[in-house]
Design a protein around this motif. Structure first.
Motif, PDB file in Angstrom:
ATOM      1  N   ALA A  16      27.267   5.753   3.472  1.00 32.98           N
ATOM      2  CA  ALA A  16      26.437   6.857   3.959  1.00 32.98           C
ATOM      3  C   ALA A  16      25.899   7.696   2.803  1.00 32.98           C
ATOM      4  O   ALA A  16      24.727   8.091   2.805  1.00 32.98           O
ATOM      5  N   VAL A  17      26.730   7.953   1.806  1.00 34.75           N
ATOM      6  CA  VAL A  17      26.290   8.752   0.660  1.00 34.75           C
ATOM      7  C   VAL A  17      25.201   8.021  -0.124  1.00 34.75           C
ATOM      8  O   VAL A  17      24.283   8.648  -0.660  1.00 34.75           O
ATOM      9  N   SER A  18      25.265   6.700  -0.166  1.00 29.66           N
ATOM     10  CA  SER A  18      24.235   5.959  -0.887  1.00 29.66           C
ATOM     11  C   SER A  18      22.880   6.018  -0.181  1.00 29.66           C
ATOM     12  O   SER A  18      21.865   5.598  -0.741  1.00 29.66           O
ATOM     13  N   GLY A  19      22.852   6.563   1.023  1.00 32.94           N
ATOM     14  CA  GLY A  19      21.581   6.791   1.706  1.00 32.94           C
ATOM     15  C   GLY A  19      20.693   7.772   0.966  1.00 32.94           C
ATOM     16  O   GLY A  19      19.468   7.736   1.111  1.00 32.94           O
ATOM     17  N   VAL A  20      21.288   8.635   0.152  1.00 38.60           N
ATOM     18  CA  VAL A  20      20.495   9.567  -0.658  1.00 38.60           C
ATOM     19  C   VAL A  20      19.591   8.783  -1.603  1.00 38.60           C
ATOM     20  O   VAL A  20      18.405   9.100  -1.759  1.00 38.60           O
ATOM     21  N   LEU A  21      20.129   7.741  -2.224  1.00 37.66           N
ATOM     22  CA  LEU A  21      19.328   6.913  -3.122  1.00 37.66           C
ATOM     23  C   LEU A  21      18.200   6.213  -2.369  1.00 37.66           C
ATOM     24  O   LEU A  21      17.069   6.142  -2.857  1.00 37.66           O
ATOM     25  N   LEU A  22      18.486   5.722  -1.166  1.00 35.42           N
ATOM     26  CA  LEU A  22      17.449   5.093  -0.351  1.00 35.42           C
ATOM     27  C   LEU A  22      16.346   6.091  -0.028  1.00 35.42           C
ATOM     28  O   LEU A  22      15.159   5.769  -0.114  1.00 35.42           O
ATOM     29  N   GLY A  23      16.725   7.311   0.322  1.00 43.82           N
ATOM     30  CA  GLY A  23      15.723   8.330   0.636  1.00 43.82           C
ATOM     31  C   GLY A  23      14.830   8.657  -0.549  1.00 43.82           C
ATOM     32  O   GLY A  23      13.612   8.807  -0.403  1.00 43.82           O
ATOM     33  N   LEU A  24      15.424   8.760  -1.725  1.00 42.31           N
ATOM     34  CA  LEU A  24      14.630   9.055  -2.918  1.00 42.31           C
ATOM     35  C   LEU A  24      13.711   7.891  -3.283  1.00 42.31           C
ATOM     36  O   LEU A  24      12.548   8.101  -3.655  1.00 42.31           O
ATOM     37  N   LEU A  25      14.217   6.666  -3.157  1.00 39.28           N
ATOM     38  CA  LEU A  25      13.360   5.502  -3.426  1.00 39.28           C
ATOM     39  C   LEU A  25      12.224   5.402  -2.408  1.00 39.28           C
ATOM     40  O   LEU A  25      11.097   5.055  -2.760  1.00 39.28           O
ATOM     41  N   TRP A  26      12.519   5.689  -1.162  1.00 36.97           N
ATOM     42  CA  TRP A  26      11.477   5.647  -0.127  1.00 36.97           C
ATOM     43  C   TRP A  26      10.394   6.682  -0.423  1.00 36.97           C
ATOM     44  O   TRP A  26       9.205   6.382  -0.327  1.00 36.97           O
ATOM     45  N   LEU A  27      10.804   7.865  -0.786  1.00 38.26           N
ATOM     46  CA  LEU A  27       9.845   8.921  -1.129  1.00 38.26           C
ATOM     47  C   LEU A  27       8.971   8.492  -2.297  1.00 38.26           C
ATOM     48  O   LEU A  27       7.764   8.732  -2.311  1.00 38.26           O
ATOM     49  N   TRP A  28       9.565   7.832  -3.274  1.00 39.46           N
ATOM     50  CA  TRP A  28       8.845   7.441  -4.474  1.00 39.46           C
ATOM     51  C   TRP A  28       7.940   6.229  -4.237  1.00 39.46           C
ATOM     52  O   TRP A  28       6.814   6.172  -4.738  1.00 39.46           O
ATOM     53  N   LEU A  29       8.408   5.246  -3.460  1.00 39.42           N
ATOM     54  CA  LEU A  29       7.681   3.986  -3.311  1.00 39.42           C
ATOM     55  C   LEU A  29       6.732   3.932  -2.109  1.00 39.42           C
ATOM     56  O   LEU A  29       5.817   3.101  -2.095  1.00 39.42           O
ATOM     57  N   ALA A  30       6.956   4.762  -1.114  1.00 40.72           N
ATOM     58  CA  ALA A  30       6.117   4.701   0.094  1.00 40.72           C
ATOM     59  C   ALA A  30       4.693   5.126  -0.236  1.00 40.72           C
ATOM     60  O   ALA A  30       4.475   6.082  -0.984  1.00 40.72           O
ATOM     61  N   PRO A  31       3.712   4.416   0.330  1.00 40.44           N
ATOM     62  CA  PRO A  31       2.322   4.806   0.089  1.00 40.44           C
ATOM     63  C   PRO A  31       2.023   6.165   0.726  1.00 40.44           C
ATOM     64  O   PRO A  31       2.539   6.496   1.789  1.00 40.44           O
ATOM     65  N   LYS A  32       1.223   6.937   0.035  1.00 41.58           N
ATOM     66  CA  LYS A  32       0.825   8.255   0.540  1.00 41.58           C
ATOM     67  C   LYS A  32      -0.344   8.089   1.506  1.00 41.58           C
ATOM     68  O   LYS A  32      -1.199   7.232   1.328  1.00 41.58           O
ATOM     69  N   VAL A  33      -0.383   8.920   2.533  1.00 41.05           N
ATOM     70  CA  VAL A  33      -1.458   8.876   3.527  1.00 41.05           C
ATOM     71  C   VAL A  33      -2.462   9.968   3.150  1.00 41.05           C
ATOM     72  O   VAL A  33      -2.182  11.159   3.327  1.00 41.05           O
ATOM     73  N   PRO A  34      -3.635   9.582   2.614  1.00 39.44           N
ATOM     74  CA  PRO A  34      -4.612  10.597   2.210  1.00 39.44           C
ATOM     75  C   PRO A  34      -5.335  11.196   3.426  1.00 39.44           C
ATOM     76  O   PRO A  34      -5.842  10.475   4.281  1.00 39.44           O
ATOM     77  N   LEU A  35      -5.345  12.515   3.477  1.00 38.18           N
ATOM     78  CA  LEU A  35      -6.034  13.256   4.536  1.00 38.18           C
ATOM     79  C   LEU A  35      -7.089  14.137   3.901  1.00 38.18           C
ATOM     80  O   LEU A  35      -6.994  14.506   2.729  1.00 38.18           O
ATOM     81  N   VAL A  36      -8.079  14.520   4.698  1.00 37.85           N
ATOM     82  CA  VAL A  36      -9.132  15.420   4.231  1.00 37.85           C
ATOM     83  C   VAL A  36      -9.512  16.343   5.385  1.00 37.85           C
ATOM     84  O   VAL A  36      -9.455  15.951   6.550  1.00 37.85           O
ATOM     85  N   SER A  37      -9.867  17.555   5.058  1.00 33.64           N
ATOM     86  CA  SER A  37     -10.247  18.539   6.075  1.00 33.64           C
ATOM     87  C   SER A  37     -11.715  18.914   5.908  1.00 33.64           C
ATOM     88  O   SER A  37     -12.220  19.030   4.782  1.00 33.64           O
ATOM     89  N   ASP A  38     -12.382  19.129   7.046  1.00 34.33           N
ATOM     90  CA  ASP A  38     -13.762  19.599   6.996  1.00 34.33           C
ATOM     91  C   ASP A  38     -13.853  21.087   7.316  1.00 34.33           C
ATOM     92  O   ASP A  38     -14.929  21.624   7.534  1.00 34.33           O
ATOM     93  N   GLY A  39     -12.732  21.749   7.365  1.00 34.02           N
ATOM     94  CA  GLY A  39     -12.691  23.174   7.663  1.00 34.02           C
ATOM     95  C   GLY A  39     -12.279  23.457   9.098  1.00 34.02           C
ATOM     96  O   GLY A  39     -11.732  24.515   9.387  1.00 34.02           O
ATOM     97  N   SER A  40     -12.544  22.525  10.003  1.00 34.49           N
ATOM     98  CA  SER A  40     -12.169  22.741  11.396  1.00 34.49           C
ATOM     99  C   SER A  40     -11.183  21.698  11.914  1.00 34.49           C
ATOM    100  O   SER A  40     -10.507  21.931  12.910  1.00 34.49           O
TER     101      SER A  40
END
Length: 175
Positions: A16-40
């Motif tokens: 269970a404690v090693s899940g911290v490493l999985l979480g950090l790797l997931w944060l680092w390796l997961a693709p980012k979802v680019p969003l954009v706003s038009d003001g509304s």
């Protein structure tokens, strides 16, 4: 029995404690979802992008890898383990996955998309929140650990001694 439960508890906690490493790797390796706003409103920058699904895939693949490694380590350390050890491995895998998921979401981009869009400004691209859409991915660690541990036990585990064959019955005399 008590010693077996203690070992199983230690395995569950360590996994269970090693899940911290999985979480950090997931944060680092997961693709980012680019969003954009038009003001509304807020939109996906690339409406045909597969980044959101990619985050689920990365989590699942990392969970499978961590499950395989944890099963190998547990098998090598406790070759003569019992069912309690395997249950500890499975419970620890689920707990580790939940810890990894929550840690990745917590450390990732904010889930308040509206506030993030206002802070970024009109027409500026920003990262969307890290999400796990496929909740079944939380079981990947435990499933991989169970399969790998079963295979290792079947191939290299201790064997029961073969039962001794009874002595052959004497042959009746022919008349």
């Amino acid at each position: 029995m008590r010693a077996e439960l203690v070992r199983a508890s230690l395995v569950a906690i360590a996994v269970a404690v090693s899940g911290v490493l999985l979480g950090l790797l997931w944060l680092w390796l997961a693709p980012k979802v680019p969003l954009v706003s038009d003001g509304s409103a807020v939109y996906l920058k690339n409406s045909e992008g597969e980044d959101a699904v990619g985050a689920d895939g990365v989590f699942t693949l990392l969970g499978l890898a961590f499950g395989a490694v944890s099963a190998i380590v547990v098998f090598l350390l406790f070759r003569h383990g019992g069912i309690a050890l395997v249950v500890g491995l499975a419970i620890g895998g689920v707990l580790a996955s939940v810890i990894a998921w929550r840690l990745g979401v917590w450390l990732g981009p904010t889930s308040d998309v509206v506030a993030h869009a206002k802070a970024a400004g009109k027409g500026v691209t920003f990262d969307g929140p890290l999400k796990l859409g496929a909740k079944g991915a939380l079981l990947a660690w435990s499933v991989a650990a169970m399969v790998i541990h079963l295979v290792l036990t079947g191939l290299f585990g201790p064997r029961d001694p073969e039962p001794a064959l009874p002595p052959p019955a004497p042959m009746p005399e022919a008349r």
